[in-house]
Write an enzyme that holds these catalytic residues in place. Sequence first.
Site, short mmCIF file in Angstrom:
data_model
loop_
_atom_site.label_atom_id
_atom_site.label_comp_id
_atom_site.label_asym_id
_atom_site.label_seq_id
_atom_site.Cartn_x
_atom_site.Cartn_y
_atom_site.Cartn_z
N ASN A 288 -10.00 -0.99 7.49
CA ASN A 288 -8.80 -1.19 6.67
C ASN A 288 -7.74 -0.14 7.02
O ASN A 288 -7.19 0.55 6.14
CB ASN A 288 -9.15 -1.12 5.18
CG ASN A 288 -8.13 -1.84 4.31
OD1 ASN A 288 -7.18 -2.43 4.81
ND2 ASN A 288 -8.32 -1.79 3.00
N HIS A 324 -7.71 -1.11 -6.48
CA HIS A 324 -8.71 -2.15 -6.24
C HIS A 324 -9.05 -2.93 -7.51
O HIS A 324 -9.40 -4.11 -7.43
CB HIS A 324 -9.99 -1.54 -5.66
CG HIS A 324 -9.95 -1.36 -4.18
ND1 HIS A 324 -9.48 -0.23 -3.57
CD2 HIS A 324 -10.33 -2.19 -3.17
CE1 HIS A 324 -9.56 -0.35 -2.25
NE2 HIS A 324 -10.07 -1.54 -1.99
#
Length: 437
Positions: A288, A324
């Site tokens: 990521n 998140h």
Amino acid sequence: AWYPCALLYRRFFFHQPPTVIHLYHAISGLSLAAFNFGAQLYHSALCVLVQFLLLRLMGRTITMVLSSFIFQMVYLLAGYYYTATEEYDIKWTMPQCVLALKLIGLSFDYYDGGQEPSQLNAEQQKSALASVPSLLEMTGFSYFYGGFLVGPQFTLRSYQRLVAGELTDCPGHPPNSVLPALKRFSLGFVCLAVYQIFSPYYPDSYYLTDDYDAQPFWYRCVFILIWAKIILYKYVSCWVIEGVCILSGLGYNGRGQNGEHQWDACANMKVWTFETTPLFTGTISSFNINTNAWVARHVFKRLKFLGNKLLSQVTALAFLAVWHGTHSGYLLCFSMEFIIVNVERQAQALVRDSPLLTNLANSPVYPVIYVVQQFFHWLFMGYPLVPFCLFTYDKWFRVYSSVYFCGHIFFFTLYLMLPYLRKALVPTKERSEKKED
């Protein structure tokens, strides 16, 4: 559907005026978003519109940046709160979290455009915006099909260069990127196949069964290791298939040191590093990538005024956890990352400064050390992933109890032991020089 959109852009829109290109990207992205999320598309559209108004009405001010940050994050967290379940859900909040970073980053870049170049670092100068974008340009940027659903993150300046036809190895013509894009797509397809084939044998739900609890301790640990390796391919495949960014030209990154054209400007994974590194920091830096770079650029480095690197790191990881979602598992995952990374850095410094350990690391027995290191590396990569994937306290606490919180015990013990090991293994001269540094 991403790839046909990129092919149509190359064939029919590459030479069109910017307004037409923005319109094409906006319509393509909005169509894909509507297909996936239906009427819930209004959430992202509202956030884009509000961001545009903030830029226009507040100008290049700290107030504008703070307002953008607060609005985008509060809207995202409200979405999490009202839609979250105890399962991994694909709903409008999935692309919304990508969009939130994109729009917050846009506010920072617009603010930087009004500062003196001497006050900006190289990254900020590269992404700073000279003028406020139009609503159509912002819409094309926000809904660009190569990054709307799962990323990667990229700046408006990169998008503007794409629209201007600058991101190509053939000036004035679409880039010769079909083959690099197909290679990346093929690699992503392999990763997806690995996940699809093996994930049914290592499901998250097995952690919560009596059968898992009945297994011996070593089996439970090995299951975490193998499960972690497989579950990550779900994310790896999505990010590697982003060859659509290469196909459109957004992934063009100029020539490398060997003179060859590079297509890794939007690469979100370094697959070889991910597969071979024995270090936690190596895996994190290869995974990521663009989101990590965004957090480093817009959170970690912007907290320099705190005067404390450790506090900046904690704040950046806390932001990642909240970004998140609202589940406790995210906070536990990133707190474990903080502990693991800092312990590993101390261990690396010990190996570097100790002649005995340096010689051992360069000796013929290193392949054996590497295998052992990889075992512990993936075991304890899986350990913080358990709460990340199981979300809620009742689930991850049950799994951690079944393995006796071995990850916490291992790293806290290392943290306490490393100073004494340093005194024993590092010569006094090396320690004094290190202290001066």
